[in-house]
Design a protein around this motif. Structure first.
Motif, PDB file in Angstrom:
ATOM      1  N   LYS A 124     -20.625  20.204  -9.896  1.00 47.87           N
ATOM      2  CA  LYS A 124     -19.181  20.326 -10.099  1.00 47.87           C
ATOM      3  C   LYS A 124     -18.823  20.136 -11.566  1.00 47.87           C
ATOM      4  O   LYS A 124     -17.979  20.856 -12.122  1.00 47.87           O
ATOM      5  N   ASN A 125     -19.468  19.190 -12.231  1.00 47.49           N
ATOM      6  CA  ASN A 125     -19.212  18.937 -13.648  1.00 47.49           C
ATOM      7  C   ASN A 125     -19.647  20.115 -14.512  1.00 47.49           C
ATOM      8  O   ASN A 125     -18.945  20.495 -15.458  1.00 47.49           O
ATOM      9  N   VAL A 126     -20.804  20.712 -14.188  1.00 49.04           N
ATOM     10  CA  VAL A 126     -21.281  21.879 -14.950  1.00 49.04           C
ATOM     11  C   VAL A 126     -20.325  23.048 -14.783  1.00 49.04           C
ATOM     12  O   VAL A 126     -19.983  23.738 -15.755  1.00 49.04           O
ATOM     13  N   LEU A 127     -19.884  23.294 -13.557  1.00 42.39           N
ATOM     14  CA  LEU A 127     -18.954  24.398 -13.309  1.00 42.39           C
ATOM     15  C   LEU A 127     -17.660  24.214 -14.095  1.00 42.39           C
ATOM     16  O   LEU A 127     -17.098  25.174 -14.628  1.00 42.39           O
ATOM     17  N   SER A 128     -17.179  22.984 -14.151  1.00 42.67           N
ATOM     18  CA  SER A 128     -15.924  22.717 -14.840  1.00 42.67           C
ATOM     19  C   SER A 128     -16.082  22.762 -16.355  1.00 42.67           C
ATOM     20  O   SER A 128     -15.267  23.361 -17.059  1.00 42.67           O
ATOM     21  N   LYS A 129     -17.140  22.140 -16.877  1.00 41.94           N
ATOM     22  CA  LYS A 129     -17.283  21.967 -18.317  1.00 41.94           C
ATOM     23  C   LYS A 129     -17.738  23.231 -19.025  1.00 41.94           C
ATOM     24  O   LYS A 129     -17.273  23.534 -20.135  1.00 41.94           O
ATOM     25  N   TYR A 130     -18.655  23.984 -18.410  1.00 48.02           N
ATOM     26  CA  TYR A 130     -19.269  25.116 -19.100  1.00 48.02           C
ATOM     27  C   TYR A 130     -18.856  26.481 -18.546  1.00 48.02           C
ATOM     28  O   TYR A 130     -18.980  27.479 -19.256  1.00 48.02           O
ATOM     29  N   LEU A 131     -18.402  26.519 -17.293  1.00 51.54           N
ATOM     30  CA  LEU A 131     -18.137  27.814 -16.658  1.00 51.54           C
ATOM     31  C   LEU A 131     -16.683  27.976 -16.233  1.00 51.54           C
ATOM     32  O   LEU A 131     -16.348  28.947 -15.546  1.00 51.54           O
ATOM     33  N   SER A 132     -15.842  27.020 -16.581  1.00 50.32           N
ATOM     34  CA  SER A 132     -14.382  27.114 -16.357  1.00 50.32           C
ATOM     35  C   SER A 132     -14.031  27.353 -14.898  1.00 50.32           C
ATOM     36  O   SER A 132     -13.164  28.161 -14.563  1.00 50.32           O
ATOM     37  N   ARG A 133     -14.694  26.620 -14.006  1.00 52.83           N
ATOM     38  CA  ARG A 133     -14.404  26.726 -12.572  1.00 52.83           C
ATOM     39  C   ARG A 133     -14.138  25.329 -12.013  1.00 52.83           C
ATOM     40  O   ARG A 133     -15.002  24.464 -12.079  1.00 52.83           O
ATOM     41  N   GLU A 134     -12.969  25.126 -11.473  1.00 55.33           N
ATOM     42  CA  GLU A 134     -12.610  23.850 -10.853  1.00 55.33           C
ATOM     43  C   GLU A 134     -12.805  23.963  -9.344  1.00 55.33           C
ATOM     44  O   GLU A 134     -11.851  24.035  -8.574  1.00 55.33           O
ATOM     45  N   TRP A 135     -14.063  24.006  -8.921  1.00 54.22           N
ATOM     46  CA  TRP A 135     -14.391  24.174  -7.503  1.00 54.22           C
ATOM     47  C   TRP A 135     -14.598  22.822  -6.851  1.00 54.22           C
ATOM     48  O   TRP A 135     -15.230  21.922  -7.429  1.00 54.22           O
ATOM     49  N   GLU A 136     -14.082  22.688  -5.632  1.00 55.19           N
ATOM     50  CA  GLU A 136     -14.362  21.501  -4.840  1.00 55.19           C
ATOM     51  C   GLU A 136     -15.740  21.639  -4.199  1.00 55.19           C
ATOM     52  O   GLU A 136     -16.255  22.751  -4.022  1.00 55.19           O
ATOM     53  N   GLU A 137     -16.332  20.521  -3.815  1.00 53.54           N
ATOM     54  CA  GLU A 137     -17.684  20.539  -3.257  1.00 53.54           C
ATOM     55  C   GLU A 137     -17.789  21.395  -2.001  1.00 53.54           C
ATOM     56  O   GLU A 137     -18.795  22.062  -1.771  1.00 53.54           O
ATOM     57  N   ASP A 138     -16.742  21.388  -1.189  1.00 54.11           N
ATOM     58  CA  ASP A 138     -16.798  22.140   0.069  1.00 54.11           C
ATOM     59  C   ASP A 138     -16.922  23.641  -0.157  1.00 54.11           C
ATOM     60  O   ASP A 138     -17.319  24.377   0.753  1.00 54.11           O
ATOM     61  N   SER A 139     -16.583  24.104  -1.356  1.00 48.23           N
ATOM     62  CA  SER A 139     -16.616  25.543  -1.610  1.00 48.23           C
ATOM     63  C   SER A 139     -17.996  26.047  -2.003  1.00 48.23           C
ATOM     64  O   SER A 139     -18.219  27.254  -2.042  1.00 48.23           O
ATOM     65  N   PHE A 140     -18.932  25.125  -2.281  1.00 45.50           N
ATOM     66  CA  PHE A 140     -20.249  25.610  -2.691  1.00 45.50           C
ATOM     67  C   PHE A 140     -21.422  24.867  -2.050  1.00 45.50           C
ATOM     68  O   PHE A 140     -22.570  25.280  -2.195  1.00 45.50           O
ATOM     69  N   LYS A 141     -21.195  23.787  -1.307  1.00 49.18           N
ATOM     70  CA  LYS A 141     -22.338  23.012  -0.815  1.00 49.18           C
ATOM     71  C   LYS A 141     -22.971  23.583   0.451  1.00 49.18           C
ATOM     72  O   LYS A 141     -24.093  23.226   0.787  1.00 49.18           O
ATOM     73  N   ASP A 142     -22.277  24.482   1.162  1.00 46.22           N
ATOM     74  CA  ASP A 142     -22.824  25.039   2.408  1.00 46.22           C
ATOM     75  C   ASP A 142     -23.098  26.536   2.299  1.00 46.22           C
ATOM     76  O   ASP A 142     -23.073  27.257   3.304  1.00 46.22           O
ATOM     77  N   LEU A 143     -23.363  27.020   1.104  1.00 45.89           N
ATOM     78  CA  LEU A 143     -23.646  28.441   0.925  1.00 45.89           C
ATOM     79  C   LEU A 143     -24.971  28.815   1.570  1.00 45.89           C
ATOM     80  O   LEU A 143     -25.919  28.034   1.574  1.00 45.89           O
ATOM     81  N   ILE A 144     -25.031  30.024   2.128  1.00 48.27           N
ATOM     82  CA  ILE A 144     -26.259  30.537   2.739  1.00 48.27           C
ATOM     83  C   ILE A 144     -26.505  31.942   2.219  1.00 48.27           C
ATOM     84  O   ILE A 144     -25.608  32.804   2.261  1.00 48.27           O
ATOM     85  N   TYR A 145     -27.716  32.175   1.731  1.00 51.77           N
ATOM     86  CA  TYR A 145     -28.150  33.511   1.328  1.00 51.77           C
ATOM     87  C   TYR A 145     -29.416  33.851   2.100  1.00 51.77           C
ATOM     88  O   TYR A 145     -30.222  32.969   2.428  1.00 51.77           O
ATOM     89  N   GLY A 146     -29.602  35.133   2.399  1.00 55.65           N
ATOM     90  CA  GLY A 146     -30.803  35.552   3.113  1.00 55.65           C
ATOM     91  C   GLY A 146     -30.873  37.060   3.225  1.00 55.65           C
ATOM     92  O   GLY A 146     -29.924  37.776   2.883  1.00 55.65           O
ATOM     93  N   ASP A 147     -32.006  37.534   3.726  1.00 53.55           N
ATOM     94  CA  ASP A 147     -32.202  38.973   3.908  1.00 53.55           C
ATOM     95  C   ASP A 147     -32.434  39.320   5.374  1.00 53.55           C
ATOM     96  O   ASP A 147     -32.980  40.369   5.687  1.00 53.55           O
ATOM     97  N   PHE A 148     -31.999  38.423   6.276  1.00 51.15           N
ATOM     98  CA  PHE A 148     -32.303  38.587   7.694  1.00 51.15           C
ATOM     99  C   PHE A 148     -31.137  39.148   8.501  1.00 51.15           C
ATOM    100  O   PHE A 148     -31.206  39.209   9.728  1.00 51.15           O
ATOM    101  N   LEU A 149     -30.064  39.563   7.836  1.00 45.70           N
ATOM    102  CA  LEU A 149     -28.905  40.095   8.567  1.00 45.70           C
ATOM    103  C   LEU A 149     -29.187  41.477   9.133  1.00 45.70           C
ATOM    104  O   LEU A 149     -28.601  41.867  10.147  1.00 45.70           O
ATOM    105  N   THR A 150     -30.066  42.228   8.485  1.00 47.48           N
ATOM    106  CA  THR A 150     -30.436  43.563   8.960  1.00 47.48           C
ATOM    107  C   THR A 150     -31.954  43.647   9.063  1.00 47.48           C
ATOM    108  O   THR A 150     -32.675  42.959   8.340  1.00 47.48           O
ATOM    109  N   ARG A 151     -32.424  44.496   9.954  1.00 46.45           N
ATOM    110  CA  ARG A 151     -33.871  44.645  10.139  1.00 46.45           C
ATOM    111  C   ARG A 151     -34.470  45.655   9.173  1.00 46.45           C
ATOM    112  O   ARG A 151     -35.672  45.646   8.928  1.00 46.45           O
ATOM    113  N   GLU A 152     -33.674  46.560   8.662  1.00 45.72           N
ATOM    114  CA  GLU A 152     -34.134  47.550   7.698  1.00 45.72           C
ATOM    115  C   GLU A 152     -33.336  47.389   6.411  1.00 45.72           C
ATOM    116  O   GLU A 152     -32.214  46.888   6.415  1.00 45.72           O
TER     117      GLU A 152
END
Length: 284
Positions: free
Chosen positions: A191-219
């Protein structure tokens, strides 16, 4: 460097190593052979250790004197910045038609990632209970490897790139932390890095449960954000049913939230070249 120092300032395990190197052998401890000496011939010894600190002790000078010493240092921060900066610039080139704001964010990612990595090394030190809190150059590489897994065409805005970056930081660093206190502290670092260097005032709930993957499609599997977490239960249940139909050894699993998160983490690791994981859990 892990053996405990006793009240006389010795480390008995290392004294046995010293005896082996200097005397070229050691004594038997078996009752019928006690006192007999076993000689070890035609051996050369090579040893490695990290710098003392963070739960690690220095080794005795009596043992050090038997080795030629080399101090291996990390590349300079400037060199690290150049290496990973060039990788990101190659994946998101200025001639690739990307948004100017997105390219500005990409140009900052290397520096802020190195800063967060150094913060983890300074604040999250290994102890006997947290022996795996060792954050080295390999972990820094894993962050950039995760960012580079995405198809550049799917990242079209600044916040999308920052969400991907946050996700990779959490997978590499936060997933290693064993208690809620350390995880909360890491959330604060991000949160401190986002605010200090990237000009984003994000709350923890907006980034702590992110999910990325390639399993949504079979091809045409593409590594991208899973925006709707609600579909994951149905998707994993579908994969499980297909497995139970295909193989005789069936599995009957319940996909609660933590289980789903663990499966997505493992999928991310397995899709990487030489990807491997150490699962640290409790007995039971």
């Amino acid at each position: 460097s892990m053996p405990e120092v006793n009240e006389w300032g010795d480390q008995p395990t290392l004294e046995i190593v010293r005896q082996l190197v200097e005397s070229r052998g050691f004594c038997f401890l078996d009752k019928d052979k006690r006192g007999d000496f076993k000689t070890c011939e035609d051996l050369q010894y090579m040893a490695a250790m990290v710098h003392p600190g963070g739960g690690r002790n220095d080794i005795p000078n009596r043992l050090k004197r038997n080795f030629h010493l080399f101090n291996m240092v990390l590349p300079s921060i400037t060199s690290i910045n150049d290496i990973y900066g060039q990788m990101l610039a190659g994946r998101f080139p200025r001639t690739g038609g990307f948004d100017a704001g997105l390219l500005e964010i990409v140009s900052k990612l290397t520096q802020v990632t190195i800063g967060l990595w150094r913060r983890m090394k300074e604040k999250m030190l290994p102890t006997p209970a947290k022996f795996h809190y060792t954050f080295n150059l390999r972990d820094l590489s894993k962050v950039f490897q995760g960012v580079l897994m995405v198809d550049p065409k799917t990242v079209t805005e600044q916040d999308g790139m920052l969400r991907l970056w946050c996700h990779e930081q959490f997978r590499v660093f936060r997933d290693r932390l064993i208690d809620e206190s350390d995880r909360t502290k890491f959330n604060g670092f991000v949160k401190n890095v986002l605010s200090k260097y990237l000009s984003r005032e994000w709350e923890e709930d907006s980034f702590k449960d992110l999910i990325y993957g390639d399993f949504l499609t079979r091809e045409n599997k593409t590594y991208k954000e899973v925006a709707d977490h609600g579909i994951l239960n149905d998707l994993l249940t579908e994969y499980l049913e297909e497995y139970n139909i295909t193989f005789p050894s069936q599995m009957h699993l319940v996909f609660f939230r933590d289980a789903i998160m663990h499966v997505t983490r493992i999928c991310r690791i397995l899709r990487q070249p030489r990807g491997n994981a150490l699962l640290v859990g409790v007995g039971g």
